[in-house]
Design a protein around this motif. Structure first.
Motif, PDB file in Angstrom:
ATOM      1  N   LEU A 189       0.842  -1.185   0.000  1.00 52.92           N
ATOM      2  CA  LEU A 189       0.000   0.000   0.000  1.00 52.92           C
ATOM      3  C   LEU A 189       0.878   1.235   0.000  1.00 52.92           C
ATOM      4  O   LEU A 189       1.984   1.222   0.535  1.00 52.92           O
ATOM      5  N   ARG A 228      -7.450   4.032   7.591  1.00 53.03           N
ATOM      6  CA  ARG A 228      -7.894   2.642   7.796  1.00 53.03           C
ATOM      7  C   ARG A 228      -9.227   2.347   7.125  1.00 53.03           C
ATOM      8  O   ARG A 228      -9.540   1.196   6.844  1.00 53.03           O
ATOM      9  N   HIS A 232     -10.807  -1.288   0.213  1.00 50.92           N
ATOM     10  CA  HIS A 232      -9.808  -2.351   0.018  1.00 50.92           C
ATOM     11  C   HIS A 232      -9.360  -2.477  -1.438  1.00 50.92           C
ATOM     12  O   HIS A 232      -8.323  -3.055  -1.716  1.00 50.92           O
ATOM     13  N   THR A 233     -10.122  -1.900  -2.361  1.00 47.43           N
ATOM     14  CA  THR A 233      -9.756  -1.962  -3.774  1.00 47.43           C
ATOM     15  C   THR A 233      -8.667  -0.952  -4.136  1.00 47.43           C
ATOM     16  O   THR A 233      -8.092  -1.029  -5.225  1.00 47.43           O
ATOM     17  N   GLU A 238      -1.469  -5.713   3.237  1.00 43.73           N
ATOM     18  CA  GLU A 238      -2.498  -5.943   2.223  1.00 43.73           C
ATOM     19  C   GLU A 238      -3.771  -5.150   2.484  1.00 43.73           C
ATOM     20  O   GLU A 238      -4.554  -4.912   1.571  1.00 43.73           O
ATOM     21  N   HIS A 239      -3.972  -4.747   3.741  1.00 39.64           N
ATOM     22  CA  HIS A 239      -5.227  -4.097   4.100  1.00 39.64           C
ATOM     23  C   HIS A 239      -4.963  -2.779   4.819  1.00 39.64           C
ATOM     24  O   HIS A 239      -4.136  -2.715   5.732  1.00 39.64           O
ATOM     25  N   TRP A 240      -5.690  -1.744   4.417  1.00 38.23           N
ATOM     26  CA  TRP A 240      -5.550  -0.438   5.053  1.00 38.23           C
ATOM     27  C   TRP A 240      -5.878  -0.508   6.538  1.00 38.23           C
ATOM     28  O   TRP A 240      -5.316   0.235   7.345  1.00 38.23           O
ATOM     29  N   SER A 241      -6.763  -1.410   6.905  1.00 34.67           N
ATOM     30  CA  SER A 241      -7.140  -1.529   8.316  1.00 34.67           C
ATOM     31  C   SER A 241      -5.973  -1.983   9.192  1.00 34.67           C
ATOM     32  O   SER A 241      -6.021  -1.833  10.417  1.00 34.67           O
TER      33      SER A 241
END
Length: 171
Positions: free
Chosen positions: A2, A93, A97-98, A147-150
């Motif tokens: 990211l 966060r 996700h895209t 892999e995930h903003w969260s």
């Protein structure tokens, strides 16, 4: 991976009788915003998602970037306006996700505080500059091996770039 791009709004004016939210860019800011937009375009730093504070100065900073990169409108997010780093991290966060890259246009001290909290690695000189300054119209690019903003959290980022208008020559 990211990539978070934090852009502080360009230099603003303080006209008498105008509230903070409605302060426009001053002549220096109106010159710096297109220069930073040209830098983003030349370096192919194209965000998948853009969030902008509702202030006039952040929206005026965004407009030349949008034009230079040929992007659609940004999401205007009230939570960015003069927010502390914790609130800004919540916005990060919540990124879809895209999106692999996010551009956030906001204010100091929150933008700088968020960046310094997130950065745990990267070139020493860039980290030093980030710790000591974040002038108007400056861009910080932070990469995350996530892999995930969260999952973005303090210390998980690596600073890749820290570019102020003065770094681009004639200001």
């Amino acid at each position: 991976m990211l990539r978070l791009m934090l852009l502080r709004h360009a230099k603003s004016d303080r006209p008498p009788g105008v509230g903070d939210l409605d302060r426009p860019l001053n002549p220096r800011g109106r010159a710096a915003a297109p220069r930073m937009a040209a830098y983003l375009a030349a370096e192919d730093l194209r965000p998948d998602h853009v969030v902008v504070s509702p202030s006039l100065r952040t929206r005026q900073t965004w407009e030349p970037v949008r034009e230079a990169l040929g992007l659609p409108e940004a999401a205007i997010v009230d939570a960015i306006y003069e927010a502390p780093p914790e609130a800004l991290l919540n916005v990060v966060r919540a990124t879809p996700h895209t999106a692999a890259s996010l551009l956030m246009i906001g204010h100091n001290p929150g933008t700088q505080d968020l960046a310094t909290q997130l950065v745990g690695a990267g070139p020493r000189e860039l980290r030093r500059r980030l710790d000591t300054e974040f002038p108007t119209a400056t861009l910080a690019v932070i990469a995350f091996d996530l892999e995930h903003w969260s999952d973005v959290a303090p210390g998980t980022g690596r600073i890749e770039r820290f570019v102020a208008p003065k770094d681009l020559g004639d200001e």
